[in-house]
Each structure stands twice: as C-alpha cells, then as structure tokens.
Scaffold this active site. Structure first.
Site, PDB file in Angstrom:
ATOM      1  N   CYS A 273     -33.003 -19.789 -12.353  1.00 36.51           N
ATOM      2  CA  CYS A 273     -32.550 -21.412 -12.705  1.00 36.51           C
ATOM      3  C   CYS A 273     -32.899 -22.362 -12.009  1.00 36.51           C
ATOM      4  O   CYS A 273     -32.985 -23.569 -11.944  1.00 36.51           O
ATOM      5  CB  CYS A 273     -30.997 -21.387 -13.108  1.00 36.51           C
ATOM      6  SG  CYS A 273     -30.681 -20.063 -14.528  1.00 36.51           S
TER       7      CYS A 273
ATOM      8  N   HIS B  68     -26.859 -29.938 -11.708  1.00 38.55           N
ATOM      9  CA  HIS B  68     -27.215 -28.666 -12.209  1.00 38.55           C
ATOM     10  C   HIS B  68     -26.234 -28.451 -13.565  1.00 38.55           C
ATOM     11  O   HIS B  68     -26.836 -27.990 -14.557  1.00 38.55           O
ATOM     12  CB  HIS B  68     -27.057 -27.691 -11.138  1.00 38.55           C
ATOM     13  CG  HIS B  68     -27.746 -26.017 -11.903  1.00 38.55           C
ATOM     14  ND1 HIS B  68     -29.088 -26.000 -12.275  1.00 38.55           N
ATOM     15  CD2 HIS B  68     -26.955 -24.918 -12.069  1.00 38.55           C
ATOM     16  CE1 HIS B  68     -29.016 -24.508 -12.640  1.00 38.55           C
ATOM     17  NE2 HIS B  68     -28.067 -24.201 -12.625  1.00 38.55           N
TER      18      HIS B  68
ATOM     19  N   GLU C 225     -20.183 -27.633  -7.459  1.00 39.56           N
ATOM     20  CA  GLU C 225     -21.459 -28.900  -7.302  1.00 39.56           C
ATOM     21  C   GLU C 225     -20.712 -30.092  -6.771  1.00 39.56           C
ATOM     22  O   GLU C 225     -21.230 -30.594  -6.255  1.00 39.56           O
ATOM     23  CB  GLU C 225     -22.208 -28.743  -8.530  1.00 39.56           C
ATOM     24  CG  GLU C 225     -23.298 -29.753  -8.262  1.00 39.56           C
ATOM     25  CD  GLU C 225     -24.392 -29.498  -9.401  1.00 39.56           C
ATOM     26  OE1 GLU C 225     -23.854 -29.163 -10.562  1.00 39.56           O
ATOM     27  OE2 GLU C 225     -25.416 -30.165  -9.351  1.00 39.56           O
TER      28      GLU C 225
ATOM     29  N   LYS D 239     -27.817 -30.633 -19.588  1.00 38.48           N
ATOM     30  CA  LYS D 239     -27.469 -29.370 -20.190  1.00 38.48           C
ATOM     31  C   LYS D 239     -26.644 -29.248 -21.718  1.00 38.48           C
ATOM     32  O   LYS D 239     -26.798 -28.363 -22.410  1.00 38.48           O
ATOM     33  CB  LYS D 239     -26.909 -28.260 -18.956  1.00 38.48           C
ATOM     34  CG  LYS D 239     -27.889 -28.062 -18.281  1.00 38.48           C
ATOM     35  CD  LYS D 239     -27.460 -26.883 -17.203  1.00 38.48           C
ATOM     36  CE  LYS D 239     -28.712 -26.605 -16.397  1.00 38.48           C
ATOM     37  NZ  LYS D 239     -29.323 -27.638 -15.592  1.00 38.48           N
TER      38      LYS D 239
ATOM     39  N   HIS E 113     -29.292 -25.158 -21.354  1.00 38.85           N
ATOM     40  CA  HIS E 113     -29.891 -24.608 -20.144  1.00 38.85           C
ATOM     41  C   HIS E 113     -31.517 -24.009 -20.250  1.00 38.85           C
ATOM     42  O   HIS E 113     -31.437 -22.727 -20.840  1.00 38.85           O
ATOM     43  CB  HIS E 113     -28.728 -23.787 -19.544  1.00 38.85           C
ATOM     44  CG  HIS E 113     -29.035 -23.292 -17.986  1.00 38.85           C
ATOM     45  ND1 HIS E 113     -30.470 -23.597 -17.583  1.00 38.85           N
ATOM     46  CD2 HIS E 113     -28.542 -22.756 -16.870  1.00 38.85           C
ATOM     47  CE1 HIS E 113     -30.412 -23.201 -16.030  1.00 38.85           C
ATOM     48  NE2 HIS E 113     -29.168 -22.792 -15.865  1.00 38.85           N
TER      49      HIS E 113
ATOM     50  N   PHE F 296     -28.573 -17.967 -10.302  1.00 39.49           N
ATOM     51  CA  PHE F 296     -28.136 -16.608 -10.152  1.00 39.49           C
ATOM     52  C   PHE F 296     -28.716 -16.097  -8.901  1.00 39.49           C
ATOM     53  O   PHE F 296     -30.129 -16.011  -9.172  1.00 39.49           O
ATOM     54  CB  PHE F 296     -28.197 -15.919 -11.405  1.00 39.49           C
ATOM     55  CG  PHE F 296     -27.014 -16.037 -12.325  1.00 39.49           C
ATOM     56  CD1 PHE F 296     -25.804 -16.596 -12.106  1.00 39.49           C
ATOM     57  CD2 PHE F 296     -26.959 -15.416 -13.551  1.00 39.49           C
ATOM     58  CE1 PHE F 296     -24.903 -16.803 -13.066  1.00 39.49           C
ATOM     59  CE2 PHE F 296     -25.979 -15.465 -14.480  1.00 39.49           C
ATOM     60  CZ  PHE F 296     -24.985 -16.392 -14.351  1.00 39.49           C
TER      61      PHE F 296
END
Lengths: 363, 431
Positions: free
Chosen positions: B176, B317, B328, B349, B354, B413
């Site tokens: 990502c 994000h 975040e 998103k 995503h 991740f």
C-alpha cells in the site's frame, strides 16, 4: 562525484556454502551446486537441475513466523542478521539505518490453495467459484495473504533488527536486486540514512518457480537457485585497507526479441556505473556477468572496453538466485578484490528487458 | 540538485479515467464503491469494491490494443492494462510521445500479482493433493492473469516497451505504500540527474477469486450493508469497520524543471521532498502513537525544506481500519504541531476504495490538483468523527482552500511508510 560507500560486512546463503571466501574458492575451482531437484516431482518440467538450500522445518505448518516470512523471508532474515551484526549496524541509531531489498517471486504455498480448491468442488466434483466463496476459501490459512507480500517479510526483518529508516523493496528479477543495492548506497551517500542493510532473496524452488521460467522460455538456459545475500553499508570516511566500496551504478531498459535486455541497454547501464564511479573500464579487474554465454552481454562488455577484465560467471556454479544474485556476487567480489585490488563491475538483468550494473572497488 | 516538477497526470479509478472529470466528481462527494460486478454473481464474501466497470475495462483494452506489439497478450492482466492507460494519459497531458527516450525511466508500484486458485484446482490428484507433474503438463492452460504470467515488473516493463523508455525501469513492491515509494525513487532519480523524466506511480488490481478473500482472511475487510455498499468504507468515522478494496492506477510524469522548460511544458506543481520510514512494530498494525508515519512526514518536510505552516492539505492514508486512522491523526498532529488545527486532512478511500499499490499514485494526482486549483477533496462517508480524530476532516463535499503545499501519506502492511510533499510551482525560486 563517486558514491564512495563502504561495505562493512557481507553475508550469503548459497548451495555452495555460507562463507564468502569458501564459496569463492569453490567457484574458482569449478565446483557446482547444481543437482536434481528435491522436494517435489520435477519430471514434468524435464527434470532440470537446481541449487537448493531450503530445508523445510518439521513444524513449518504451525510456525506463524514462517507463515508470515515464507522461505524467502527466512533466507533473507538469516543473511540480514549476519550482515547487521558483523557490520556494526546495531551501534547506529535505528532511525538512521535503511533497509533496501530485492525480493523475488514469493512462494504461493500451493498446498494451502490445494486444500481450498478441494473444499470448493461442486456436486460434479468440478471446482466451483461459488463454492469457494461460500466457504471453501476458509481452508486457506489466514496468514497466507501476508506470505504473498515480499515487503511483509522485509518488514518482519525490520522488526527483528529494529531498523526504522529509509527503505525500499523492488521486484522481481536480478536487476531489481542490484538496483536495491544501488538505492541503498545512494541513500547512505546522500545522508538519507547513516547506514543501510541491503540485499536480496530468492524463494524456495517450487513447481511455480519452474512454471514461470518455462513460460518465459528460460528453463533450459538457467538453473534456478535458492539463496540470499546481504551487506552492511556505511559512508566511507577512512581508508582502511581492504575495504570494499560501492562507487556507482546504473540501470537501463531495452528488451530484445526473445528474453532479456539488448546490448545497447546493458551498455547504458555499464556507462552509467563507470561514470558515477569516475573510473575507466581499464580499472576493472573483474566483470561479474549476469549470463553464462549471453552474446548480447558479451558484446556490450566488449563494446565498453571491458574484455580485458576477468570474466566471472557465478551462476554456472551457484545457479541463478534471482534478486539475490547481485548481493551474492557483491560478497564474492569483495573476496576477489582483496586478493587482486582494483574495480569489479557486477551485472544483473531481468527477463523483461531491465538491466543494471554496479561498480565496486578495493583500493 | 535539480528541481523536479509534475507535468502530466494519468489515472484509472472507479470515478473515471479522466483526471479533471474524476476530480470534479471527487470534490462533489461522489463515490465509486459499489457491489462487485465481475465476480458478483458468484457471491464473494467481499460485497463492496471500488471496481473499474466492465465496460470501462473493455474500452481501455480496446484503446491499449491500438498499436500493440508483442505485449498484446499481456493486456489481459488488469494491472498492466491500467498502468498502460494511466501512462498514456499522463504522457498526453505532459505533451510527451512514444519515441526513443534513453534518459527517461518508469518506476511503478505494483501488487504481487494474482495467484489463481483455478490453476491449482485443475492439478489436484484423486486425493486432493497438488500434482506437480499434471501442473507441468497444463502450463498452456494457466489463467492469463496468473502471477506466473504477469509478475510484478510486468506493468512497468510493458509501459517502457510501449513508449520507448530506456532508462531505469523498476517495480516497487511495498504494497500500500508502493506508489509513494516509486514516486520518491523517481523524484530522487530526476533530482540527481540520472534521468530527465520518469513515469511514476502505481497500478493494482486484486479483484480476482483469491484477491476477493485476501482482506477477509486478514480480518481487515469492512462490514457491508448490502443496501448501501458505497458507504462501506468510513475513514476516521466512529462506525468505521475496515477497508474496501479497489483497483486502478495513478501515473504521473516527474520531470526536471530544466527539461520541462526547455520543451515548453506546462508545469502543474513541484515535488519538494520525500521521506520513508519503517514501523518495526507489528506486521499488520501501526504503533498507536503513529511514530513511523510521523517520521516519514517529518523527513519529507525536512527534505523539501517545507515548514509545517506551509502545509494546507494532508491526503491521508486513511484506510478506515480501527488502528490506522487514529495513529495517523496522532502522527499528523505531532508533525504539524499547532498548524494541525488549520490543515485540511482527508482520505479518498471512502470514494475510490483502497487501490492498494496504486493508492498513493492516485492520491498524488489529487494533491497536484489541490495545489493547482486551491481546493481540497472530502472524506466520503464521514458522519461522526472518532474521538481523537479532531482535525478538519473535510466531511461531505470538497471545498475551496488555498493550498501552498500538500502531504501525500501512504503506509503498508509490513510497516513501510512513505510521504511525499507537493507544492505550488513558482518560477521565482529558481532565480
């Protein structure tokens, strides 16, 4: 200005051993690690030879760490630990240590998918997507998705070694592994990190590995290898005798008809490496070739005035360890150059037309 | 070091493939998330996706087939198709054409590719075990989208082949955060003089059988109201329950200022700085204090000599997962300090889903539009901001706001974090 980044430690894992000096001696003496493939029936692929190092642990099925890391991650973890320790990276603030990795195609854990496919048959015994979505997918191990992401294995190494700085993961061929080394050296040279761990890993040889090579027409020309290599890098500030330094590099693209890069692209990568390193072709004592008998590569090497350098073809002995190959060659170049100081040019190419070169030196 | 500017934008998103039209739809609060179409009839457990509509995919395939050479068979892979389409748009926007470009590069984030369970199902023996010999005999039957036919480097290689690009061509595979890392790598390459321009960003699609259970297996998938799938992803909302997968591509032309000026290109924005960090915490969760994200943002600002006071917009994000969003926001507040109270922070998103390895490429295009047009996009589906998410999250619709500089965040991740700073281009700085 040349990069001038020092390699303070190297580590490798190959089918000819884990000690760079011993492996180099075996390569020079003509030893080979290539042998019939073990672990599955490869006869359908023409029973090619390969160089294997991975031994499946008995508790592999139940080991969550192995589930996340996969064999490729475990191999990289082993060399990373060694290079991190020997290179003194633990003394550098963790936010200032970078991690740059070339990661090959990861193992798709076919046995997991086989259980799910078996659980997703309809009344006629045929695979049914609806049956898969209705519950067959639950036979896939919940950690399977993570094992498919090469960056997760790299992140796990970062956790293990507490590395928190600049980073990058590139895939999936040898040129990506070499570019990862170059990106690490440039990051250190720019000051984006004070030190870096860099390298690559190629995963377990599976039917999928052979399938990919066969589909790309490479299976008959390349003996695949499992392996990993890593090195520790710091900015070069003193002239310790015997220190390997990364001086420059470059990468380029130019697909030939068939597979791999053309001679022009390889030439551009070599020219870029020599230019960044501020060295002439005549300073090169060794050229670590990507291919064994690749006419395009030989033509490019000759065109750059490198025909006088000693040609080294490690893949004839070690097999092709994919993204790990450049880091393995780097470790062997250090041994070679300590015996015969000068420069070495390490070459790496990918099947789609990418190619890269790295210039290193022991003064 | 050379200044690096943006001269072309190209996208493929669930809100369209034209940057201006998609930007308008995004500002208006429209959402491209819906019930799955391609795999919907088979009842996937993922019931909301940001999918490129089948008719759009068909149109892109027809477009890409024009002048296709040996790469024609590779267009079946959606990642490759989307990368080509977005690159075509970015190049056209920048006024660049296919040719011989030895000093240009391609650096694209890409997902790992599709492992196709159908390929495995064809090769089981009577006891349900995988039969390697049978597999070897059926290679010609492997799904065209299979990772074995379409590895991660394929999108970048196909783009480079199609447009005659002969410099560095690489695939970044940090999930990502891949697009942002590809953009950062490209920025460094152009800045150092290695290349004159680079097509950078990312492309991804995991709308395939195993991809559709990927986040379900990990427990990260959003709960979906079948009557309202568009509302499934709710970044920063108290009721957020997880992420919604999307597909697409975002590719831009990053170019040295000198090169852009020499050819009379229109300059859209400038890339000021880039930062990357590692969480070294947990594989699937950030540290609650967001320290890795904070470090990436701080490095990017320092790298670009941009003050927190200059930042008006953070393209977060913002996945809509329980742990990512508050971490975040904590990181944003730590980096921007007192200025965090006046900065617009939004996640796209909820609108796009995503887009995985393509997410930051599309988000980067939004940052460029924000500094160009002095407008910020909204956080779709945000109704009740969660405790701690007490910044301006731009609920509902986008709005006008002077934007001198914007941050583009992406986290993966594995713990890879990346942030890139986009700012208004001003010729005076070069004097």
């Amino acid at each position: 200005m040349a990069l001038d980044v020092a390699v303070t430690a190297t580590a490798l894992r190959t089918a000819l051993g884990d000690d760079p000096r011993e492996v180099w001696q075996r390569v020079v003496s003509g030893a080979t690690a290539l042998a019939p493939i073990e672990g599955f029936d490869a006869s359908g692929f023409g029973a090619p030879s390969a160089a294997q190092v991975w031994h499946e642990p008995e508790d592999a099925e139940d080991d969550p760490a192995l589930r996340i890391l996969g064999p490729h991650g475990r191999l990289f973890e082993a060399v990373s630990r060694a290079a991190h320790s020997a290179g003194g990276l633990a003394t550098v603030p963790r936010e200032r240590v970078g991690l740059f990795v070339g990661m090959g195609m990861v193992d798709a854990a076919v046995h997991d998918l086989a259980a799910a496919a078996q659980a997703s048959r309809d009344a006629t015994g045929a695979f049914s997507l609806s049956a898969f979505f209705a519950g067959g997918y639950r036979s896939v191990h919940p950690l399977w998705p993570l094992s498919m992401l090469g960056n997760v294995a790299v992140g796990q190494v970062a956790i293990d070694l507490d590395i928190r700085g600049d980073n990058l993961v590139l895939s999936a061929d040898a040129d990506a592994g070499l570019r990862a080394l170059l990106e690490a050296a440039r990051s250190v040279a720019r000051g984006d990190c004070d030190a870096a761990l860099a390298g690559g890993a190629s995963g377990r040889i599976t039917p999928a590995t052979l399938a990919r090579l066969a589909l790309e027409g490479q299976l008959l020309g390349v003996a695949p290898a499992e392996g990993a290599g890593a090195c520790a890098l710091v900015r070069h500030e003193s002239d310790v005798v015997g220190t390997l330094r990364i001086l420059g590099g470059g990468s380029a693209f130019g697909p030939r008809s068939g597979q791999g890069p053309d001679a022009a692209a390889m030439s551009r990568a070599m020219i870029a490496a020599l230019a960044e390193g501020q060295r002439s072709a005549s300073s090169c004592r060794f050229v670590f070739h990507h291919g064994a008998d690749d006419d395009e590569e030989l033509a490019a090497v000759a065109a750059q005035g490198l025909a006088g350098a000693r040609a080294v073809h490690t893949k004839r002995h070690l097999g092709h360890a994919g993204t790990a190959a450049p880091a393995i060659d780097l470790a062997l170049a250090q041994v070679a150059l300590r015996a015969e100081p000068g420069c070495a040019l390490i070459l790496a190419s990918g099947s789609r037309g990418g190619t890269a070169a790295l210039l290193v030196e022991v003064a | 070091m050379r200044r690096v500017v943006v001269t072309g934008l190209g996208i493929v998103t669930p809100l369209g493939c034209d940057i201006d039209a998609a930007w308008k739809r995004l500002l208006a609060g429209e959402r491209g998330v819906a019930a799955p179409q391609r795999l919907g009839p088979h009842g996937p457990p993922t019931r909301a996706v940001g999918e490129i509509a089948p008719e759009v995919v068909a149109a892109l395939r027809a477009e890409a087939a024009e002048g296709a050479g040996p790469d024609a068979a590779r267009l079946v892979d959606p990642r490759t198709l989307f990368a080509l389409a977005a690159s075509r748009r970015a190049l056209a926007h920048a006024g660049l054409e296919a040719g011989n470009h030895p000093r240009a590069g391609v650096m694209l984030g890409a997902g790992p590719g599709a492992s196709r369970i159908e390929d495995v199902a064809r090769c089981l023996d009577a006891d349900g075990r995988f039969d390697a010999v049978r597999f070897a005999g059926q290679l010609k039957d492997l799904e065209q989208e299979s990772i074995l036919r379409a590895p991660a480097e394929q999108p970048a290689a196909c783009v480079a082949s199609r447009y005659g690009i002969g410099g560095p061509v690489h695939a970044v595979t940090t999930a990502c955060s891949a697009s942002n890392q590809a953009l950062g790598m490209a920025w460094r390459s152009v800045r150092s003089g290695e290349t004159d321009w680079v097509l950078a960003g990312g492309s991804d699609s995991q709308i395939n059988p195993l991809g559709m259970v990927f986040f379900v297996l990990l427990g990260a998938s959003a709960q979906v109201d079948d009557d309202d799938p568009a509302s499934a992803c709710r970044p920063f909302d108290r009721r957020r329950s997880g992420l919604v997968m999307g597909e697409g591509a975002g590719v831009v032309v990053l170019e040295s200022l000198d090169h852009a000026r020499a050819r009379g290109a229109t300059i859209l924005a400038e890339v000021a700085g880039y930062g990357a960090s590692l969480d070294a915490f947990r594989t699937t969760a950030p540290p609650p204090d967001g320290r890795g994200a904070e470090e990436a943002m701080r490095y990017a600002l320092e790298d670009g000599a941009v003050s927190p006071a200059d930042v008006a917009f953070v393209n977060a994000h913002g996945t809509g997962t329980k742990r990512n969003d508050p971490a975040e926001i904590t990181a944003i507040k730590a980096v921007l300090g007192e200025h965090a109270a006046t900065v617009a922070v939004s996640s796209s998103k909820g609108a796009f889903g995503h887009l995985l390895s393509a997410a930051a490429g599309v988000a980067f295009c939004c940052c460029v539009k924000a500094v160009q047009e002095d407008a910020v996009p909204p956080t779709a589906n945000l109704e009740h901001p969660d405790r701690g998410c007490d910044v301006d999250l731009v609920p509902g619709r986008g709005r006008a706001l002077p934007v001198r500089a914007a941050l583009n965040n992406s986290f993966a991740f594995g713990g890879q974090n990346a942030c890139i700073v986009v700012k208004k281009y001003t010729a005076e700085e070069d004097a």
